[in-house]
Design a protein around this motif. Structure first.
Motif, mmCIF file in Angstrom:
data_model
loop_
_atom_site.group_PDB
_atom_site.id
_atom_site.type_symbol
_atom_site.label_atom_id
_atom_site.label_comp_id
_atom_site.label_asym_id
_atom_site.label_seq_id
_atom_site.Cartn_x
_atom_site.Cartn_y
_atom_site.Cartn_z
ATOM 1 N N ASP A 124 -28.390 -16.895 -6.500
ATOM 2 C CA ASP A 124 -28.056 -16.199 -7.742
ATOM 3 C C ASP A 124 -29.337 -15.654 -8.371
ATOM 4 O OD1 ASP A 124 -26.728 -15.249 -9.970
ATOM 5 O OD2 ASP A 124 -26.480 -17.223 -10.900
ATOM 6 N N TYR A 158 -31.988 -16.437 -11.160
ATOM 7 C CA TYR A 158 -31.583 -16.748 -12.526
ATOM 8 C C TYR A 158 -31.854 -18.223 -12.773
ATOM 9 C CZ TYR A 158 -29.141 -12.326 -13.134
ATOM 10 O OH TYR A 158 -28.840 -11.006 -13.271
ATOM 11 N N SER A 159 -32.356 -18.529 -13.923
ATOM 12 C CA SER A 159 -32.519 -19.933 -14.275
ATOM 13 C C SER A 159 -31.987 -20.118 -15.684
ATOM 14 C CB SER A 159 -33.988 -20.356 -14.187
ATOM 15 O OG SER A 159 -34.777 -19.628 -15.092
ATOM 16 N N TRP A 160 -31.316 -21.201 -15.868
ATOM 17 C CA TRP A 160 -30.682 -21.476 -17.129
ATOM 18 C C TRP A 160 -31.377 -22.679 -17.751
ATOM 19 C CZ3 TRP A 160 -27.894 -17.398 -18.079
ATOM 20 C CH2 TRP A 160 -27.376 -16.687 -16.998
ATOM 21 N N PRO A 161 -31.403 -22.767 -19.062
ATOM 22 C CA PRO A 161 -32.025 -23.947 -19.694
ATOM 23 C C PRO A 161 -31.419 -25.226 -19.134
ATOM 24 C CG PRO A 161 -31.440 -22.318 -21.345
ATOM 25 C CD PRO A 161 -30.869 -21.833 -20.037
ATOM 26 N N ASN A 162 -32.269 -26.233 -18.976
ATOM 27 C CA ASN A 162 -31.860 -27.562 -18.479
ATOM 28 C C ASN A 162 -31.467 -27.549 -17.015
ATOM 29 O OD1 ASN A 162 -32.301 -28.617 -21.070
ATOM 30 N ND2 ASN A 162 -30.238 -28.055 -21.687
ATOM 31 N N ASP A 163 -31.837 -26.526 -16.272
ATOM 32 C CA ASP A 163 -31.573 -26.519 -14.819
ATOM 33 C C ASP A 163 -32.691 -27.211 -14.107
ATOM 34 O OD1 ASP A 163 -29.180 -25.258 -14.902
ATOM 35 O OD2 ASP A 163 -29.882 -23.351 -14.078
#
Length: 163
Positions: A124, A158-163
């Motif tokens: 992703d 894509y990186s999301w917070p808390n990943d």
């Protein structure tokens, strides 16, 4: 500290030539002097596709490169800070120039497939158009000349917070 104002123009005065006028002057001077885009790229020490895009208003030139172009093409010195300023990139709407439209059409047709393949092969994320190189070349298939365009962009997951 410099007294340069907006866009690096001394005293903050607007330049007498705007970016579109400078671009038109570059194209006219290049043709009048019989210079290729490759020669101009060699003069500023950058790849030909990037240099051509910059000289057509899509990238800022380093001030020393802008000065070399201005001198080579006999343009007014007031063009230097405009060539070195961060431009408004891209164009709005569907392109009408046939070559640009066909590139747009190719992305419309193949973009969804390329997106799926990027996700399948990398995960992703997206291909960067900032950390990016583009090149143009030629090939011959069945006796016909072909255009080869290579996009080389860094994969950005894509990186999301808390990943």
């Amino acid at each position: 500290m410099s007294d340069a104002g907006k866009d690096g123009v001394p005293g903050g005065l607007p330049p007498r030539m705007d970016r579109d006028e400078i671009t038109a002057a570059i194209v006219a001077a290049r043709l009048a002097k019989g210079l290729t885009w490759q020669k101009l790229a060699d003069e500023i020490g950058r790849p030909v596709v990037w240099s051509t895009a910059a000289l057509l208003g899509q990238h800022p030139l380093p001030p020393d490169a802008a000065l070399r172009v201005v001198r080579l093409l006999d343009l007014p010195d007031e063009a230097v800070p405009v060539l070195a300023a961060v431009p408004h990139r891209g164009a709005g709407g569907v392109p009408t120039d046939p070559t640009i439209y066909r590139l747009h059409e190719a992305v419309q047709v193949y973009g969804p497939a390329l997106k799926e393949l990027i996700h399948e092969q990398f995960g992703d994320g997206i291909m960067s158009a900032i950390n990016f190189k583009v090149d143009i070349g030629t090939a011959t298939h069945d006796g016909a000349a072909h255009v080869v365009i290579t996009f080389d962009g860094k994969f950005l997951p894509y990186s999301w917070p808390n990943d």
